[in-house]
Every structure is written in C-alpha cells, then in structure tokens.
Design an enzyme around this catalytic site. Structure first.
Site, PDB file in Angstrom:
ATOM      1  CE1 TYR A  42      16.433  77.903 -36.159  1.00 52.84           C
ATOM      2  CE2 TYR A  42      17.480  79.679 -37.378  1.00 52.84           C
ATOM      3  CZ  TYR A  42      16.403  78.853 -37.168  1.00 52.84           C
ATOM      4  OH  TYR A  42      15.301  78.971 -37.974  1.00 52.84           O
ATOM      5  CG  HIS A 100      11.450  80.084 -33.611  1.00 54.86           C
ATOM      6  ND1 HIS A 100      12.770  79.771 -33.372  1.00 54.86           N
ATOM      7  CD2 HIS A 100      11.159  79.495 -34.801  1.00 54.86           C
ATOM      8  CE1 HIS A 100      13.244  79.040 -34.378  1.00 54.86           C
ATOM      9  NE2 HIS A 100      12.275  78.852 -35.243  1.00 54.86           N
TER      10      HIS A 100
END
Length: 266
Positions: A42, A100
């Site tokens: 992010y 992730h």
C-alpha cells in the site's frame, strides 16, 4: 469461536495516501476502531505510523497488522523488509504479519519458516496469510510452527467464502474480510436496500452488520470523512434470522480482485 482476539471491526487503508491516510486513521482510532490494517504494497506504512503516534489512543490498545509484499517472500527478504516495515510504522512490533499473496517469491517451505523467525524475534505477535485457497491454507497450517491467527480474503455479500470461513473456524483462524462492501457495489443490491429501509439505515451499514454478525469474520472497511463513523455505527444494527438468510442468498461467487497470478486461477 476463534482464539485470537482481533478487534471488530478493523480499519482498512488500501488506497489511502498521504495526509488523507493519516487523518483517516486518526479519525478511525478516535471513533473507536482498535484494529488497523496496512501493507508494504500500500506504500502508506509511514502515514499509518504517523497516525498511531498522533492519535489520542495508546499504542498498546491498537491491533496493528501489515503484510509482506509478494516480491519479498524469500526467507532473507521477509526478515529484511519486515524490519523496514517496523521502522516505517515507528513501532518495535506489529500485532499481525501476513503473507500478502502466495505468488511471486512465495515458497511455503522457505517463506513460512521465515515468518516463524519473525515471530521468534518478537517483531510480530501473530502471523497470518492472505488470498490463500483451502489447500494452501491447510498446507500453511502444517508447515508453520506458529498458529495462523488470521486469513485475509475478499469477502462480501456477493462473495461469501463459506468454505474458507468454515476451514478457518476448524483451525481457530479468524477470517479478515477485505472489500467488505464490494467497493461500494452493495448500494446497488436491492435486497440490501430493502433491509436497510426496514432499519432506517444504508445498504453499506447492513452489509457491515452482516459481517459483524458472522462467527469468525472481521471486516476491514476503508473510509474517509463521515463514512468512518457510519461504518463503525453498523455495530449497533441487529439483523433478524430472516434478514441474514436473505443476505446469504445473495452469494454469487463474484470477485472484484482477481489477478491472473492468484492461487485460485492456477
């Protein structure tokens, strides 16, 4: 009931950038959220860390999660980049560290022991995985010495992930739901609008109330401005058994996040 106490709801930060990210996380924490979710991918860990430092909430009261980028999942890279994440976040330890995506550098026999090592070093309290299939989740349970605290997946009324939630419950794994309001698409679902009208609320709040009511599921809606408080207020909505059944009937297996390299496409 799962054993790891992950606060409900979480606050998602995917897509949040710069000062808006910091301000939104501060707003969330001061509203009552005690679970903040970020990731190396992010590119906002520093902004999230600034919010943790500036909010009028003690760090030890916040459940902080981040995720290792798929390209950083070789053993040495897990260790090096986790340390860098801690530095950006301004903390000595996160509460939850995820794989992730099981792609790119992911190799269960190399990657997962590195997550055990991160936990042994005290850099994370818990480890988790994200975007796994049932088979990959079962494999991770076998390979990891650490218990898996959470499995984060896309989950919303059009993609209810019943099998993954059930497998999670079998292994005391919390299912953390990203895209819990289907990127806002729940506003166009007639059934959710009808239920919302009955409660004098919104389809978004009804979708979140449905998440909050599911055993073993913690949604992490992202929001800015007034939506931060509106999402949190959905905790006060009590759905009837009939309303929950109507929402269960909305499942269509419709993914919004579906990269070609995802495990379910291989």
């Amino acid at each position: 009931m799962t054993t790891t106490e992950i606060p409900q709801p979480g606050f998602g930060t995917s897509g949040h950038e710069g000062e808006t990210c910091t301000e939104s996380v501060i707003e969330a924490l001061e509203t009552g959220y005690r679970h903040v979710d970020t990731a190396q991918m992010y590119d906002n860990e520093r902004e999230v860390g600034r919010a943790l430092a500036d909010a009028d909430v003690d760090r030890e009261d916040v459940f902080l999660a981040t995720k290792v980028h798929p390209s950083n999942l070789a053993s040495d890279d897990v260790l090096e980049t986790t340390e860098e994440s801690l530095e950006r976040l301004g903390v000595d330890q996160v509460d939850l560290l995820y794989v992730h995506w099981p792609m790119n550098a992911y190799d269960p026999e190399e990657t997962l022991p590195a997550f055990d090592e991160v936990r042994d070093r005290g850099w994370t309290r818990h480890v988790g995985v994200s975007n796994f299939t049932v088979d990959l989740l079962e494999e991770a349970v076998d390979v990891l010495e650490s218990p898996i605290a959470a499995h984060q997946v896309e989950l919303h009324p059009r993609l209810q992930q019943d099998e993954l939630v059930s497998v999670g419950l079998e292994h005391d794994i919390e299912t953390v739901a990203y895209c819990p309001i289907a990127q806002g698409d729940v506003t166009a679902v007639e059934t959710l609008q009808e239920i919302a009208d009955d409660h004098d609320t919104t389809p978004v709040q009804i979708a979140l109330a449905w998440h909050y009511d599911r055993d073993g599921v913690v949604p992490i809606p992202k929001a800015t401005g007034d939506h931060v408080r509106e999402n949190y207020a959905a905790l006060e909505i009590d759905l009837t058994a009939g309303e929950r059944e109507r929402i269960a009937d909305l499942d269509r297996g419709e993914r919004l996040i579906d990269p070609d390299e995802a495990a379910w496409n291989r």
